[in-house]
Structures are given as C-alpha cells and as structure tokens.
Design a protein around this motif. Structure first.
Motif: not given
Ligand code: DQA
Length: 144
Positions: A65-84
């Motif tokens: 939030r301090e710098w980026a206008n956007g985020v490109l994210f490959n969350p790996g296996a967290f894609t399928h598990t991470s509510v956080a």
C-alpha cells in the motif's frame, strides 16, 4: 509511473529444476529477467519478492500500500489453502492479479479451487512464464 510489486510464493525459488514437465525449465531468475525487461519497455517500475512463508507474503501485501499501484501474485500452493492471504488481499486497496504457470484447472482436483481468485481482479493460469507477462499487461490496462 506505474509501480508494480511482483510476489512469488512458496517453492517458486526452485523453478528450473522443480517438476520441469509441469512448470517448465525457466528459473525464477529467468522469469524476473523477462519481467524486468517488459516492465522497462512498458515504463512500469517493478519490485520483486519471493517468499516461502505465508506471514512474509501477508506483510508484503500490507506494505504494498505504501508504494504499489498493483500487485502481480503467484501464491503457489497457498492459492488453495490460505484464508489469511485472501483476507490480506481483500483488506488492501491495491488491485491484485493472480498468476499461475500451470493450468490449475487441468490438474489435481485440490488445485482447481482458488481461495484468492474472488478477491483478485482476475487470474491468468496455464501459459508458463508468459502468464506473468500477460498478468503485467493486464494489470497495466486495468490501472490506466
Ligand atoms: C502454481 C500452481 C500451484 O497449484 C502450485 O502449488 C504451485 C505453482 C503455478 O504457478 O502453476 O506452487 O501456483
């Protein structure tokens, strides 16, 4: 100038030798090199981080939030598990594009669901290294 944070999740540091039949033979350094070249050409400033830790990825999303206008994210296996991670993306007012090298919908059933996709502006999956390039272009078009 557009500022984009590129986040690589767990096990992506092993690309190149990690299941090359699934993920290809490009290393993470190869992907970052191609992303950096595309960003330069498109006049996008990028910062790139990789972490195997869910906590570090959450912290990176918060501080984007301090710098980026956007985020490109490959969350790996967290894609399928991470509510956080889903909650972190929902909590920040920064658009996130989810990217995957492999086509997660054509793989094991546990990979077909993304907990993060509903809070991202879109997802790109299945184009190998090019998923990241397409994601960067999509983010730019969305932000402009
Ligand atoms: C991945 C797909 C995930 O299911 C897997 O756990 C990964 C890589 C991809 O880029 O294809 O680590 O995000």
């Amino acid at each position: 100038m557009l500022n984009v944070l590129v986040l690589h999740g767990p096990n992506l540091n092993l690309l190149g030798t990690r299941e090359p039949d699934v993920y290809g033979t490009d290393t993470l350094a190869d992907i970052d090199f191609q992303l950096t070249a595309l960003a330069e050409e498109q006049k996008i400033a990028i910062r790139i981080k990789q972490s195997n830790s869910e906590e570090a990825l959450i912290e990176s999303l918060h501080s984007s939030r301090e710098w980026a206008n956007g985020v490109l994210f490959n969350p790996g296996a967290f894609t399928h598990t991470s509510v956080a991670l889903r909650d972190a993306i929902a909590a920040i007012d920064v658009p996130v594009v989810e990217v995957h090298l492999s086509n997660i919908h054509a793989r094991e059933s546990f990979r077909r669901d993304s907990l993060l996709a509903p809070v991202c502006i879109g997802s790109i999956s299945g184009f190998g290294t090019n998923s990241y390039m397409l994601g960067l272009q999509a983010l730019k078009t969305h932000i402009k």
